[in-house]
Scaffold this motif. Sequence first.
Motif, short mmCIF file in Angstrom:
data_model
loop_
_atom_site.label_atom_id
_atom_site.label_comp_id
_atom_site.label_asym_id
_atom_site.label_seq_id
_atom_site.Cartn_x
_atom_site.Cartn_y
_atom_site.Cartn_z
N GLU A 111 -34.16 -18.91 -25.87
CA GLU A 111 -33.14 -19.02 -26.90
C GLU A 111 -32.20 -17.81 -26.84
N GLY A 112 -30.92 -18.06 -27.07
CA GLY A 112 -29.98 -16.95 -27.06
C GLY A 112 -28.59 -17.41 -27.43
N GLY A 113 -27.67 -16.45 -27.46
CA GLY A 113 -26.29 -16.75 -27.83
C GLY A 113 -25.52 -15.47 -28.04
N SER A 114 -24.70 -15.44 -29.04
CA SER A 114 -23.85 -14.28 -29.31
C SER A 114 -24.24 -13.61 -30.62
N TRP A 115 -23.95 -12.31 -30.68
CA TRP A 115 -24.18 -11.53 -31.88
C TRP A 115 -23.21 -11.96 -32.97
N PRO A 116 -23.60 -12.01 -34.24
CA PRO A 116 -24.92 -11.64 -34.79
C PRO A 116 -25.88 -12.81 -34.92
N ASP A 117 -25.40 -14.03 -34.66
CA ASP A 117 -26.24 -15.21 -34.89
C ASP A 117 -27.50 -15.22 -34.05
N ALA A 118 -27.41 -14.66 -32.83
CA ALA A 118 -28.54 -14.76 -31.90
C ALA A 118 -29.44 -13.52 -31.92
N VAL A 119 -29.18 -12.56 -32.81
CA VAL A 119 -30.06 -11.39 -32.91
C VAL A 119 -31.47 -11.86 -33.29
N GLY A 120 -32.46 -11.42 -32.55
CA GLY A 120 -33.83 -11.88 -32.74
C GLY A 120 -34.23 -12.93 -31.73
N ASP A 121 -33.24 -13.50 -31.02
CA ASP A 121 -33.54 -14.45 -29.95
C ASP A 121 -33.93 -13.69 -28.68
N ASP A 122 -34.15 -14.43 -27.61
CA ASP A 122 -34.58 -13.82 -26.36
C ASP A 122 -33.48 -13.02 -25.67
N TYR A 123 -32.24 -13.40 -25.91
CA TYR A 123 -31.11 -12.64 -25.38
C TYR A 123 -29.91 -12.88 -26.28
N TYR A 124 -29.00 -11.92 -26.29
CA TYR A 124 -27.75 -12.15 -27.01
C TYR A 124 -26.64 -11.29 -26.42
N LEU A 125 -25.43 -11.77 -26.58
CA LEU A 125 -24.23 -11.11 -26.07
C LEU A 125 -23.51 -10.44 -27.24
N ARG A 126 -23.13 -9.18 -27.04
CA ARG A 126 -22.39 -8.48 -28.09
C ARG A 126 -21.18 -7.79 -27.50
N VAL A 127 -20.04 -7.89 -28.18
CA VAL A 127 -18.80 -7.22 -27.79
C VAL A 127 -18.42 -6.29 -28.92
N ASN A 128 -18.25 -4.98 -28.63
CA ASN A 128 -17.93 -4.05 -29.71
C ASN A 128 -16.42 -4.01 -29.96
N ASN A 129 -16.00 -3.12 -30.85
CA ASN A 129 -14.60 -3.08 -31.24
C ASN A 129 -13.66 -2.72 -30.10
N GLY A 130 -14.17 -2.02 -29.10
CA GLY A 130 -13.36 -1.66 -27.95
C GLY A 130 -13.36 -2.72 -26.86
N GLY A 131 -14.04 -3.84 -27.13
CA GLY A 131 -14.10 -4.91 -26.15
C GLY A 131 -15.23 -4.78 -25.15
N TRP A 132 -15.98 -3.66 -25.19
CA TRP A 132 -17.06 -3.48 -24.22
C TRP A 132 -18.16 -4.50 -24.47
N SER A 133 -18.62 -5.12 -23.39
CA SER A 133 -19.55 -6.25 -23.49
C SER A 133 -20.94 -5.84 -23.03
N ARG A 134 -21.92 -6.12 -23.86
CA ARG A 134 -23.31 -5.81 -23.50
C ARG A 134 -24.18 -7.05 -23.71
N LEU A 135 -25.06 -7.26 -22.74
CA LEU A 135 -26.01 -8.36 -22.80
C LEU A 135 -27.39 -7.79 -23.07
N TYR A 136 -27.99 -8.19 -24.18
CA TYR A 136 -29.29 -7.68 -24.60
C TYR A 136 -30.38 -8.66 -24.22
N LEU A 137 -31.41 -8.15 -23.53
CA LEU A 137 -32.57 -8.97 -23.14
C LEU A 137 -33.80 -8.48 -23.88
N ASP A 138 -34.58 -9.40 -24.41
CA ASP A 138 -35.83 -9.04 -25.07
C ASP A 138 -36.88 -8.78 -24.00
N THR A 139 -37.28 -7.53 -23.87
CA THR A 139 -38.20 -7.15 -22.79
C THR A 139 -39.62 -7.67 -23.01
N ASP A 140 -39.91 -8.17 -24.22
CA ASP A 140 -41.23 -8.77 -24.43
C ASP A 140 -41.45 -9.96 -23.51
#
Length: 247
Positions: A135-164
């Motif tokens: 399960e995954g998607g974009s921040w903030p809806d996907a926070v707590g899922d296995d992965y989520y994509l977040r873009v900060n105010n400067g446009g920088w893009s980070r992909l978060y993976l749940d290492t569990d």
Amino acid sequence: MPKGYCTLEDLRRALQEAELPGDISQDQQLAVDAIAAQTEPLEKSLKRHWYAPTGATILDEASAIDIPTASKTRDDEEDIPTSGAFIVDESGPSPKTSQGSYTAIELARRDAESVSELLVRTADGSFEDWTVEYEGGSWPDAVGDDYYLRVNNGGWSRLYLDTDNLLEDGEDDEYVLKSFANAVYVSYSYGHEGIPRNVRRAVAFRAASDFVDEAAVQIPENARVRSVESLAEEFERKADELLEVYQ
């Protein structure tokens, strides 16, 4: 047609602002080439792509230039970030956690919109697509899922993976991967809807710098006395000032 982030009208306005004739009809191909030559390097240097939505006024001015109207895609190979330190009795470094059990991969382009494929290496060396298996998607809806994509105010893009998900079944400190290098292949779309006026003017000024070098620009007698070289430097300076906000 060549792609560009500004129109010939933008270039004409940049030339006129420097008290130069805005008639580029005699050297239109040089003008088009100058705009196109500045567009791709700008995307790569700022790691951003802009596109005009349907109905944008810039499209009404575009004739010889193909203004981007959609986001772009990439397919990148990435490492899973790890801590530099080794823990006693562990065989190697573990994924660096930045938020809870998540580790963050900084993507190669800003303004990421969505992930279409996320291939992560498994213990046997094959890959599984987390967009299908987890399960995954974009921040903030996907926070707590296995992965989520977040873009900060400067446009920088980070992909978060749940290492569990990288742990051996039933183990709290044993990871299925022996190496985290080149362990992820991610396909994603990226782009900023709308081409800001700053970007249009900056590309126009940089194109003007090339144009005055290549074309037989006639400097009016009543204009300030300037060389072609000083004009080109002035255009570059103005472009750099406009782009400072995107650094």
